[in-house]
Design an enzyme around this catalytic site. Structure first.
Site, PDB file in Angstrom:
ATOM      1  N   ALA A   1       0.857  -1.195   0.000  1.00 27.92           N
ATOM      2  CA  ALA A   1       0.000   0.000   0.000  1.00 27.92           C
ATOM      3  C   ALA A   1       0.890   1.241   0.000  1.00 27.92           C
ATOM      4  CB  ALA A   1      -0.982  -0.041   1.165  1.00 27.92           C
ATOM      5  N   SER A   2       0.600   2.226   0.834  1.00 30.63           N
ATOM      6  CA  SER A   2       1.331   3.500   0.754  1.00 30.63           C
ATOM      7  C   SER A   2       2.756   3.443   1.277  1.00 30.63           C
ATOM      8  CB  SER A   2       0.561   4.604   1.482  1.00 30.63           C
ATOM      9  OG  SER A   2      -0.510   5.057   0.681  1.00 30.63           O
ATOM     10  N   VAL A   3       3.179   2.311   1.827  1.00 35.41           N
ATOM     11  CA  VAL A   3       4.595   2.171   2.134  1.00 35.41           C
ATOM     12  C   VAL A   3       5.407   2.091   0.839  1.00 35.41           C
ATOM     13  CG1 VAL A   3       6.300   0.804   3.426  1.00 35.41           C
ATOM     14  CG2 VAL A   3       4.045   1.158   4.365  1.00 35.41           C
TER      15      VAL A   3
END
Length: 426
Positions: free
Chosen positions: A113-115
């Site tokens: 995801a946003s990592v």
């Protein structure tokens, strides 16, 4: 530890040696074994708790913390990696309950995801370090985005995209990266849409803020950064990232995920929700992790698959001790942005930053249907990454609690073991 946090020591210690694996039944007693005040395991879920992967002796509290978190939310698959001063201390995979149809290991791949944003940021920073890009370069000079509806688009720079200062605000006008049906309708075309369609749609709308004046988290801004990487290098985004960022760190497993086609070794994803597919115009109802959003369109902002160990290794880039980024580049990347810091907190280039009396903490979390991830770098040389294949469940327990739980676990450690499990087969 306050009473409302995880009661880690309610559990017996799990076996923990380099290369050891533990297979334990649910807590003895009834089928509704209590794991935290007010939280119980679902009746009838008598699946085994399974742990695989190496861990140095003395770190059993980390297993207990993840076990409590996963069991009270009925999360099937999880993974945790912990490093200190560049030494890998723990690399674990966790499986819980009947839905965990295969053992999760430290080599299991999860959607990040946003990592993914620290990955894209590192690639952009490398281009800046190599003199191929400047922080002040204007997005409109680098990309052909069409005639903008807002002349202020010319003030959007690479530096502002990295720091979410481009002027788009999803709280005001929605997130175009997850608004496929509306974009398809506005453009008069069928689903699925592509990245070009998203750029065309957003360019035709006014900005929500003047660039550089307000922090507003923007997945769209990181889509533009990925396209800038491709424009400057003349190469596919993933190919450049692999060569310039991942390969120098010895990271070989990371790859871009697909909406409907899992990679070898990728965990399955779970959600209690369904939604309308955006992958075709059928209007079919699908499981939320598999088609309610377009993973390919979100490749640059939310697209990477990784292991927890991969993410811990990636975080070393921002220590300024790897061939990827120099110490000077890292200092520039983590500097306070033009909007300043609010109560000691701000968003740097691909990282949230919090200044404390003991030193800075940098982190990034990620959330998609079927995914919750967290990567943390601390002032004391600790780094950890934790990944789950679920972000919602009927318990209603917040998934962000894993952040406090792991900080508590680290803070309670009386001594840190010496050694390194990097050479252990994962």
């Amino acid at each position: 530890m306050t009473a409302d946090r995880f009661s880690r020591r309610d559990f017996g210690r799990l076996a923990g040696f380099a290369g050891a694996a533990a297979v334990l039944p649910a807590r003895p007693g009834t089928a509704r074994a209590t794991v935290r005040t007010g939280a119980t395991l679902p009746a009838g879920d008598s699946g085994l708790w399974r742990v695989t992967g190496p861990m140095l002796r003395g770190l059993e509290d980390f297993d207990d913390t993840v076990r409590a978190f996963m069991q009270e939310r009925s999360i099937p698959c999880g993974s945790l990696a912990v490093a200190r001063g560049g030494r890998l201390l723990l690399a674990r995979g966790y499986s819980w309950g009947a839905r965990a149809t295969r053992d999760t290991g430290p080599a299991s791949l999860f959607r990040t995801a946003s990592v993914s944003k620290p990955v894209t940021a590192a690639a952009v920073l490398r281009l800046i370090q190599d003199g191929r890009l400047r922080p002040s370069d204007r997005m409109t000079d680098l990309l052909k985005v069409g005639a903008p509806a807002d002349p202020r688009l010319a003030e959007v720079t690479v530096a502002r995209l990295l720091r979410h200062l481009g002027g788009w605000d999803r709280e005001v006008s929605g997130d175009p990266m997850f608004n496929d049906a509306a974009i398809a309708t506005a453009l008069g075309r069928p689903l699925p849409i592509g990245q070009d369609d998203i750029v065309r749609y957003v360019t035709a709308r006014p900005l929500d803020h003047a660039p550089g004046t307000a922090f507003a988290y923007s997945n769209y801004g990181y889509l533009l950064l990925g396209r800038i990487i491709e424009k400057v290098t003349g190469r596919p985004y993933a190919a450049y990232v692999r060569d310039a960022v991942l390969a120098p760190l010895g990271i070989t497993r990371m790859r871009l995920g697909r909406t409907l086609l899992p990679a070898a070794g990728e965990v399955p994803y779970y959600s209690q929700y369904k939604g309308t597919t955006v992958m075709d115009p059928s209007g079919a109802q699908v499981a939320a992790p598999y088609g309610t959003f377009n993973q390919e369109n979100n490749a640059f902002n939310c697209g990477w698959l990784a292991t927890a160990v991969d993410l811990v290794r990636l975080a070393r880039v921002y220590d300024g001790v790897t061939p990827v980024l120099s110490a000077a580049s890292v200092a520039q990347a983590l500097a306070v942005p033009e909007t300043g810091a609010a109560r000691g907190r701000y968003y740097a280039c691909g990282w949230h930053v919090r200044r404390t009396d003991r030193g800075p903490v940098t982190w990034h979390s990620g959330s998609l249907p079927g995914t919750h991830t967290l990567l943390v770098r601390r002032f004391d040389g600790l780094t950890w990454a934790v990944m789950f294949d679920q972000r919602d469940d009927p318990s209603g327990e917040p998934y962000r609690d894993i952040d406090t739980a792991l900080h508590d676990t680290a803070d309670d450690m009386p001594d840190w073991p010496s050694g390194d499990v990097t050479g252990t087969r994962l």
